[in-house]
Write an enzyme that holds these catalytic residues in place. Structure first.
Site, PDB file in Angstrom:
ATOM      1  N   GLY A 156       4.971   1.972  -4.014  1.00  0.00           N
ATOM      2  CA  GLY A 156       5.387   0.613  -4.334  1.00  0.00           C
ATOM      3  C   GLY A 156       4.491  -0.029  -5.386  1.00  0.00           C
ATOM      4  O   GLY A 156       4.970  -0.728  -6.291  1.00  0.00           O
ATOM      5  N   THR A 157       3.197   0.207  -5.282  1.00  0.00           N
ATOM      6  CA  THR A 157       2.255  -0.413  -6.218  1.00  0.00           C
ATOM      7  C   THR A 157       2.525   0.047  -7.647  1.00  0.00           C
ATOM      8  O   THR A 157       2.613  -0.769  -8.571  1.00  0.00           O
ATOM      9  CB  THR A 157       0.804  -0.055  -5.815  1.00  0.00           C
ATOM     10  OG1 THR A 157       0.573  -0.567  -4.499  1.00  0.00           O
ATOM     11  CG2 THR A 157      -0.203  -0.640  -6.786  1.00  0.00           C
ATOM     12  N   HIS A 171       6.364   5.039   2.469  1.00  0.00           N
ATOM     13  CA  HIS A 171       5.667   4.934   3.768  1.00  0.00           C
ATOM     14  C   HIS A 171       5.986   3.673   4.552  1.00  0.00           C
ATOM     15  O   HIS A 171       5.516   3.506   5.671  1.00  0.00           O
ATOM     16  CB  HIS A 171       4.149   5.112   3.589  1.00  0.00           C
ATOM     17  CG  HIS A 171       3.429   3.945   2.990  1.00  0.00           C
ATOM     18  ND1 HIS A 171       2.680   3.093   3.763  1.00  0.00           N
ATOM     19  CD2 HIS A 171       3.321   3.502   1.727  1.00  0.00           C
ATOM     20  CE1 HIS A 171       2.122   2.171   2.972  1.00  0.00           C
ATOM     21  NE2 HIS A 171       2.508   2.409   1.737  1.00  0.00           N
ATOM     22  N   THR A 200       3.984  16.263 -12.989  1.00  0.00           N
ATOM     23  CA  THR A 200       4.815  17.077 -12.098  1.00  0.00           C
ATOM     24  C   THR A 200       5.170  16.274 -10.855  1.00  0.00           C
ATOM     25  O   THR A 200       4.311  15.652 -10.228  1.00  0.00           O
ATOM     26  CB  THR A 200       4.069  18.367 -11.698  1.00  0.00           C
ATOM     27  OG1 THR A 200       3.751  19.069 -12.893  1.00  0.00           O
ATOM     28  CG2 THR A 200       4.931  19.244 -10.801  1.00  0.00           C
ATOM     29  N   CYS A 241      -3.441  -5.005   2.689  1.00  0.00           N
ATOM     30  CA  CYS A 241      -3.964  -4.959   1.323  1.00  0.00           C
ATOM     31  C   CYS A 241      -5.002  -6.024   1.055  1.00  0.00           C
ATOM     32  O   CYS A 241      -5.759  -5.941   0.100  1.00  0.00           O
ATOM     33  CB  CYS A 241      -2.831  -5.115   0.334  1.00  0.00           C
ATOM     34  SG  CYS A 241      -1.551  -3.926   0.640  1.00  0.00           S
TER      35      CYS A 241
HETATM   36  C1  PLP Z   1       3.230  -2.004   0.898  1.00  0.00           C
HETATM   37  C2  PLP Z   1       3.761  -2.882  -0.162  1.00  0.00           C
HETATM   38  C3  PLP Z   1       3.597  -2.570  -1.513  1.00  0.00           C
HETATM   39  C4  PLP Z   1       2.788  -1.382  -1.973  1.00  0.00           C
HETATM   40  O1  PLP Z   1       3.415  -0.164  -1.713  1.00  0.00           O
HETATM   41  P1  PLP Z   1       2.510   1.172  -1.679  1.00  0.00           P
HETATM   42  O2  PLP Z   1       3.499   2.269  -1.574  1.00  0.00           O
HETATM   43  O3  PLP Z   1       1.617   1.045  -0.484  1.00  0.00           O
HETATM   44  O4  PLP Z   1       1.742   1.206  -2.963  1.00  0.00           O
HETATM   45  C5  PLP Z   1       4.147  -3.405  -2.462  1.00  0.00           C
HETATM   46  N1  PLP Z   1       4.837  -4.493  -2.088  1.00  0.00           N
HETATM   47  C6  PLP Z   1       5.031  -4.842  -0.810  1.00  0.00           C
HETATM   48  C7  PLP Z   1       5.826  -6.056  -0.482  1.00  0.00           C
HETATM   49  C8  PLP Z   1       4.495  -4.050   0.205  1.00  0.00           C
HETATM   50  O5  PLP Z   1       4.675  -4.399   1.471  1.00  0.00           O
END
Ligand code: PLP
Length: 387
Positions: free
Chosen positions: A71-72, A201, A237, A325
């Site tokens: 997500g990041t 995740h 990759t 976080c």
């Molecule tokens: C967990 C989260 C992220 C980050 O995702 P990762 O896969 O842990 O890098 C970004 N935005 C929100 C709203 C999240 O809850």
């Protein structure tokens, strides 16, 4: 000791049905999707199948799905890659004041790169409204990023309404759907979304894999250079076992989302009812109804959230204060203060997030333990609740 996991917004266990597939792609189907031989071709087929599985749940075409490390990274590519690409059209970016650090800190990087950023204020429930977004737009705005579901308080904003407004103004619209994807409908057509970030995740898939939806025709400046993977948006990759795991996780969510949402809403309401029936000085943060099914964010007035968390941990129950976080810092949650809580109230808050493996028995047991812990902590502190 019985252990109960109530921190599903931080991460989820990998579903066993997902783990089986990951294992297969680690041990047997380990080919590089760019290789020409049968191992490579087998891997390539699996890669494209996973892309279809993710696309189905977003209602987009597979070519619009780009796999990332999570997500990041997806949020970073969306904000920074888009702003850099469209710089000649304007230098103004709009985000909300309750965004995840992945969006907030990407916007701060854009400020360092010479862009100007406006922050739209969420209301006291954490909801972001179209009116507030409209007020922030200027002739120089090139990108708007507003999250679908807040990771701390679970509030759901009307992304479709915001998307329609932003599209009408000819501006690109990104939304962080990490907390909503797989748990409630995310339809990039109906919601007029141009870019959406998702993560493995948070939906019972593996860590270190995610995806970014980028609408066809929107150009993005790449951030990672190398081979021609992911159509030059993200070289390297592919994390094939992770990607196949994400695809399988998305498929399971698609089948089970509706029933699971109802089940978790009921469990959440039951826990909330028990805690507020038995305890004084407990208030709900976030929207009473427009919220993520499994999210309960509560302020336990006169107590430190951190003390409750540690006492519950000794009893085997895992909850969180704020988000994973931003934990480790002693600052009160910026999300809770942004919606109007005092620093003391923010420090007295706990996030309880339920998920797939939680049962009614868990609610029953954890409800009793939380009530006991809060009563005990208040008694030892000689705490007085505000009248
Ligand atoms: C967990 C989260 C992220 C980050 O995702 P990762 O896969 O842990 O890098 C970004 N935005 C929100 C709203 C999240 O809850």
């Amino acid at each position: 000791m019985k252990r109960i996991y109530f921190d599903h917004s931080a991460t989820t266990p990998v579903d066993e049905r997902v783990a089986v597939v990951i294992n297969e792609f680690m041990l047997e189907k380990f080919g590089n999707p760019s290789s020409i031989h049968s191992f490579g071709r087998e891997a390539k087929v699996a890669l494209e199948e996973a892309r279809e599985q993710v696309a189905l749940l977003l209602n987009c075409s597979p070519e619009e799905v780009y796999f990332t490390s999570g997500g990041t990274e997806s949020d970073n590519i969306a904000l920074i890659g888009c702003a850099l690409q469209h710089r000649e059209r304007g230098d103004h970016v709009v985000i909300s004041n309750v965004e995840h650090p992945a969006v907030r800190n990407s916007a701060e990087e854009l400020e360092r790169l010479g862009f100007s950023v406006s922050f739209v204020a969420a209301d006291r429930h954490g909801e972001i409204h179209t009116g507030a977004v409209a007020e922030a737009l200027t002739d120089r705005t090139i990108l708007v990023s507003v999250m679908h579901v807040n990771n701390e308080i679970g509030t759901v904003s009307d992304i479709g309404a915001i998307g329609a407004l932003v599209r009408e103004r000819g501006i690109i619209f990104h939304t962080d759907t990490v907390q909503s994807f797989g748990k409630m409908p995310v339809d990039v057509q109906a919601m007029a979304i141009d870019m959406a970030a998702i993560s493995g995740h948070k939906i019972y898939g593996p860590k270190g894999v995610g995806a970014l939806f980028i609408r066809r025709g929107i150009r993005i400046h790449p951030r990672v250079f190398g081979g021609h993977h992911e159509r030059d948006i993200r070289a390297g990759t592919e994390n094939l076992s992770g990607i196949v795991g994400l695809g399988k996780a998305a498929l399971l969510c698609r089948d089970e989302m509706e029933g699971e949402a109802r089940r978790l809403t009921d469990l959440r309401e039951e826990l909330y009812r028990r805690l507020t029936d038995e305890l004084d000085g407990v208030t709900l943060n976030g929207h009473p109804t427009h919220r993520l099914p499994g999210n309960l964010n509560l302020t336990f007035h006169s107590l430190e959230g951190e003390s409750i968390l540690m006492a519950l941990d000794l009893e085997g129950i895992a909850v969180s204060t704020g988000s994973a976080c931003s934990s480790g810092s002693n600052e009160p949650s910026p999300v809770l203060t942004a919606i109007g809580l005092s620093p003391e109230e923010a420090q007295s808050s706990l996030r309880i997030t339920l998920g797939r493996e939680n049962t009614e028995q868990d609610i029953d047991y954890a409800g009793r333990v939380i009530i006991d812990v809060v009563n005990r902590l208040r008694a030892t502190a000689g705490a007085e609740l505000p009248a």
